[in-house]
Design a protein around this motif. Structure first.
Motif, PDB file in Angstrom:
ATOM      1  N   ILE A 189     -12.974   6.406   5.287  1.00 34.75           N
ATOM      2  CA  ILE A 189     -13.693   5.434   4.495  1.00 34.75           C
ATOM      3  C   ILE A 189     -13.091   5.230   2.858  1.00 34.75           C
ATOM      4  CG2 ILE A 189     -15.367   7.267   3.862  1.00 34.75           C
ATOM      5  CD1 ILE A 189     -17.387   4.888   4.094  1.00 34.75           C
ATOM      6  N   GLY A 190     -12.776   4.183   2.205  1.00 36.80           N
ATOM      7  CA  GLY A 190     -12.307   3.767   1.097  1.00 36.80           C
ATOM      8  C   GLY A 190     -13.324   3.493  -0.190  1.00 36.80           C
ATOM      9  N   VAL A 191     -14.732   3.963  -0.244  1.00 37.29           N
ATOM     10  CA  VAL A 191     -15.629   3.711  -0.991  1.00 37.29           C
ATOM     11  C   VAL A 191     -15.956   4.986  -2.044  1.00 37.29           C
ATOM     12  CG1 VAL A 191     -16.403   1.831  -0.072  1.00 37.29           C
ATOM     13  CG2 VAL A 191     -17.476   3.697   0.303  1.00 37.29           C
ATOM     14  N   ALA A 202      -0.215   4.116  -3.141  1.00 38.79           N
ATOM     15  CA  ALA A 202      -1.347   5.093  -2.519  1.00 38.79           C
ATOM     16  C   ALA A 202      -2.497   4.132  -2.666  1.00 38.79           C
ATOM     17  CB  ALA A 202      -1.410   6.073  -3.362  1.00 38.79           C
ATOM     18  N   SER A 203      -2.681   3.159  -3.386  1.00 36.60           N
ATOM     19  CA  SER A 203      -3.779   2.572  -3.901  1.00 36.60           C
ATOM     20  C   SER A 203      -3.305   0.952  -3.374  1.00 36.60           C
ATOM     21  CB  SER A 203      -4.260   2.779  -5.275  1.00 36.60           C
ATOM     22  OG  SER A 203      -5.205   1.650  -5.649  1.00 36.60           O
ATOM     23  N   GLY A 204      -4.584   0.581  -2.847  1.00 34.91           N
ATOM     24  CA  GLY A 204      -4.773  -1.049  -2.246  1.00 34.91           C
ATOM     25  C   GLY A 204      -5.122  -1.907  -3.547  1.00 34.91           C
ATOM     26  N   THR A 205      -5.821  -1.029  -4.561  1.00 34.89           N
ATOM     27  CA  THR A 205      -6.056  -1.769  -5.712  1.00 34.89           C
ATOM     28  C   THR A 205      -4.860  -2.157  -6.529  1.00 34.89           C
ATOM     29  OG1 THR A 205      -8.198  -0.466  -5.975  1.00 34.89           O
ATOM     30  CG2 THR A 205      -7.570  -1.472  -7.947  1.00 34.89           C
ATOM     31  N   ALA A 206      -4.115  -1.089  -6.838  1.00 31.39           N
ATOM     32  CA  ALA A 206      -2.873  -1.243  -7.541  1.00 31.39           C
ATOM     33  C   ALA A 206      -1.860  -2.157  -6.573  1.00 31.39           C
ATOM     34  CB  ALA A 206      -2.180   0.227  -7.891  1.00 31.39           C
ATOM     35  N   PHE A 207      -1.794  -2.253  -5.419  1.00 34.03           N
ATOM     36  CA  PHE A 207      -1.019  -3.041  -4.836  1.00 34.03           C
ATOM     37  C   PHE A 207      -1.296  -4.572  -5.021  1.00 34.03           C
ATOM     38  CE2 PHE A 207       0.080  -5.620  -0.826  1.00 34.03           C
ATOM     39  CZ  PHE A 207       1.659  -5.438  -1.326  1.00 34.03           C
ATOM     40  N   LEU A 208      -2.885  -4.849  -5.059  1.00 40.20           N
ATOM     41  CA  LEU A 208      -3.076  -6.220  -5.408  1.00 40.20           C
ATOM     42  C   LEU A 208      -2.416  -6.576  -6.726  1.00 40.20           C
ATOM     43  CD1 LEU A 208      -4.928  -8.552  -4.589  1.00 40.20           C
ATOM     44  CD2 LEU A 208      -6.710  -7.128  -6.144  1.00 40.20           C
ATOM     45  N   PHE A 209      -2.465  -5.679  -7.811  1.00 42.63           N
ATOM     46  CA  PHE A 209      -1.890  -5.973  -9.088  1.00 42.63           C
ATOM     47  C   PHE A 209      -0.418  -6.349  -9.027  1.00 42.63           C
ATOM     48  CE2 PHE A 209      -0.400  -3.880 -13.106  1.00 42.63           C
ATOM     49  CZ  PHE A 209      -0.297  -4.963 -13.690  1.00 42.63           C
ATOM     50  N   SER A 253      -3.814  -4.304   3.198  1.00 44.37           N
ATOM     51  CA  SER A 253      -3.517  -3.278   3.918  1.00 44.37           C
ATOM     52  C   SER A 253      -4.014  -3.150   5.381  1.00 44.37           C
ATOM     53  CB  SER A 253      -4.431  -2.120   3.237  1.00 44.37           C
ATOM     54  OG  SER A 253      -4.001  -1.576   1.998  1.00 44.37           O
ATOM     55  N   PHE A 254      -4.830  -4.113   5.780  1.00 45.80           N
ATOM     56  CA  PHE A 254      -5.463  -4.165   7.138  1.00 45.80           C
ATOM     57  C   PHE A 254      -4.171  -4.978   7.861  1.00 45.80           C
ATOM     58  CE2 PHE A 254      -9.072  -2.457   5.398  1.00 45.80           C
ATOM     59  CZ  PHE A 254      -9.988  -1.945   6.490  1.00 45.80           C
ATOM     60  N   VAL A 255      -4.090  -6.084   6.994  1.00 47.38           N
ATOM     61  CA  VAL A 255      -3.093  -7.009   7.647  1.00 47.38           C
ATOM     62  C   VAL A 255      -1.618  -6.221   8.014  1.00 47.38           C
ATOM     63  CG1 VAL A 255      -1.405  -8.883   7.185  1.00 47.38           C
ATOM     64  CG2 VAL A 255      -4.060  -9.131   6.280  1.00 47.38           C
ATOM     65  N   MET A 267     -10.723   8.538   1.393  1.00 45.61           N
ATOM     66  CA  MET A 267      -9.288   8.448   0.596  1.00 45.61           C
ATOM     67  C   MET A 267      -9.183   7.032   0.159  1.00 45.61           C
ATOM     68  SD  MET A 267      -6.961   9.756   3.893  1.00 45.61           S
ATOM     69  CE  MET A 267      -7.957   9.369   5.233  1.00 45.61           C
ATOM     70  N   SER A 268      -8.356   6.742  -0.546  1.00 45.22           N
ATOM     71  CA  SER A 268      -7.904   5.386  -1.109  1.00 45.22           C
ATOM     72  C   SER A 268      -7.083   4.573   0.041  1.00 45.22           C
ATOM     73  CB  SER A 268      -6.784   5.375  -2.184  1.00 45.22           C
ATOM     74  OG  SER A 268      -5.617   5.838  -1.810  1.00 45.22           O
ATOM     75  N   GLY A 269      -7.353   3.233  -0.154  1.00 41.32           N
ATOM     76  CA  GLY A 269      -6.746   2.238   0.860  1.00 41.32           C
ATOM     77  C   GLY A 269      -5.437   2.505   1.533  1.00 41.32           C
ATOM     78  N   GLY A 270      -4.549   2.834   0.341  1.00 39.15           N
ATOM     79  CA  GLY A 270      -3.064   3.329   0.850  1.00 39.15           C
ATOM     80  C   GLY A 270      -3.076   4.633   1.646  1.00 39.15           C
ATOM     81  N   GLU A 271      -3.865   5.605   1.180  1.00 35.51           N
ATOM     82  CA  GLU A 271      -3.947   6.780   1.885  1.00 35.51           C
ATOM     83  C   GLU A 271      -4.316   6.540   3.278  1.00 35.51           C
ATOM     84  OE1 GLU A 271      -4.464  10.112  -1.349  1.00 35.51           O
ATOM     85  OE2 GLU A 271      -6.138   8.843  -1.189  1.00 35.51           O
ATOM     86  N   ILE A 272      -5.249   5.796   3.536  1.00 31.21           N
ATOM     87  CA  ILE A 272      -5.827   5.539   4.795  1.00 31.21           C
ATOM     88  C   ILE A 272      -4.885   5.073   5.670  1.00 31.21           C
ATOM     89  CG2 ILE A 272      -7.544   4.322   6.134  1.00 31.21           C
ATOM     90  CD1 ILE A 272      -9.346   4.428   3.924  1.00 31.21           C
ATOM     91  N   LEU A 273      -4.116   3.883   5.149  1.00 30.82           N
ATOM     92  CA  LEU A 273      -2.908   3.351   5.944  1.00 30.82           C
ATOM     93  C   LEU A 273      -1.957   4.305   6.479  1.00 30.82           C
ATOM     94  CD1 LEU A 273      -1.532   0.730   7.085  1.00 30.82           C
ATOM     95  CD2 LEU A 273      -0.550   0.494   4.910  1.00 30.82           C
TER      96      LEU A 273
END
Length: 351
Positions: A44-46, A178-185, A99-101, A71-77
């Motif tokens: 879970i990433g919240v 590691a982070s989906g947030t930063a990857f969005l950036f 990340s899901f894609v 975990m963060s989204g990137g860590e889950i992946l």
């Protein structure tokens, strides 16, 4: 005569035994078919408080007990990749949809079209059910007001403002790997400016970065604690800390536009608790489930149109949003992170 009677009795006993076994087997099959799942394991990433409440509310609604790892989204992946041949969890909840894609492209997710997905906008779900959006979150700046007041300088209004020399070692952002947030950036900047110019921006931006964190929400706390003047994160993370009493911070939506992410839920391929996972996806798309985060300062925009938008988030309902190709982003995630990582390493060598 006695011999014939004995044979008849034996045959009758055998028939009774066989019939009894068959009846027992049918009853057992019916019992197993009607038996409800008892446990569910999820990544879970919240935020932790929200994760715990989600587990509690789901168990209360279904009787299924949840074990989760936050975990963060990137860590889950990365974890799902590592466990591809022997999955330990059944559900992936939270984290940006690109990340899901990426996981879908690698065969790491199992499709499931929930009947409740009919309520979700087409842009916020995979048509085959590999992932479905649960909330939307918008990228922005969380700033420590004291830094700007003490120096009598302007707060950043645009992404280019972050390159100003007065912000050297004053910015905290997560690591895109590691982070989906930063990857969005990272992906948003590359998509908007082109790969060469986008990566060049990230290289210049690195000059002002004090720290790359694992968690995409951590930069908001860094600004709140005065560890950095600026945190790059989803704006709802800053709103949560303001509600918690961090009066020294404010949240800024970039005037030149920003990017939003659809956080998703999906079933991991080879899920050991498949039936429980399907029940969870159904539940996660309901109005009630999508309003849970608001109790813990997670002021995202729900994907279920019947769920209420948090009052704290309404001020950002009309921010300027830049175009973002989710499919492209997911398909190029690995190579884009590698290019960024190599570029940052080369920059450090030059220094």
């Amino acid at each position: 005569m006695k011999r014939k009677i004995s044979i008849f009795i034996v045959v009758a006993m055998l028939l009774t035994l066989v019939t009894g076994c068959g009846s027992s087997k049918v009853e057992n099959n019916q019992e197993n078919a009607e038996k409800k799942p008892e446990r569910l394991t999820m990544y879970i990433g919240v935020v932790e408080e929200q994760a715990m409440k989600i587990a509690e509310e789901f168990e209360a609604a279904t009787g299924i007990k949840v074990d989760f790892v936050r975990m963060s989204g990137g860590e889950i992946l990365s974890r799902v990749r590592a466990e591809k041949d022997n999955p330990k969890a059944s559900i992936w909840y939270g984290g940006p949809a690109d990340s899901f894609v990426a996981a879908q492209q690698e065969g790491l997710l199992q499709p499931y079209v929930s009947p409740n997905a009919a309520n979700i906008d087409e842009q916020q779900k995979d048509p085959e059910g590999y992932w479905t959006g649960i909330y939307n979150e918008v990228l922005g700046f969380v700033v420590d007001n004291r830094f700007f007041e003490e120096r009598n300088i302007e707060k950043p209004k645009t992404w280019d403002d972050l390159l100003k020399p007065e912000f050297k070692d004053q910015i905290v952002v997560a690591n895109p790997g590691a982070s989906g947030t930063a990857f969005l950036f990272l992906s948003g900047m590359v998509q908007q400016r082109g790969e060469e110019a986008g990566l060049e921006y990230m290289k210049d931006f690195d000059e002002n970065v004090k720290q790359y964190t694992k968690s995409g929400s951590a930069p908001a706390m860094s600004a709140g604690l005065g560890e950095a003047a600026i945190g790059i994160t989803f704006m709802h993370n800053g709103l949560r800390h303001i509600e918690e009493g961090f009066e020294n911070i404010s949240v800024i939506a970039p005037e030149d536009g920003t990017w939003y992410s659809t956080a998703a839920v999906g079933i991991i391929d080879g899920a050991p608790e498949l039936e429980a996972a399907k029940i969870f996806v159904d539940w996660a798309l309901t109005k009630e489930a999508q309003e849970i985060g608001q109790q813990f300062g997670s002021y995202q925009f729900p994907t279920n149109p019947d769920a209420k938008i948090p009052e704290q988030a309404k001020q950002f309902s009309n921010v300027k949003l830049n175009n973002y190709d989710l499919k492209w982003s997911g398909e190029h995630r690995a190579e884009l992170v590698e290019k960024w990582d190599n570029m940052i390493k080369d920059t450090k060598k030059e220094q």
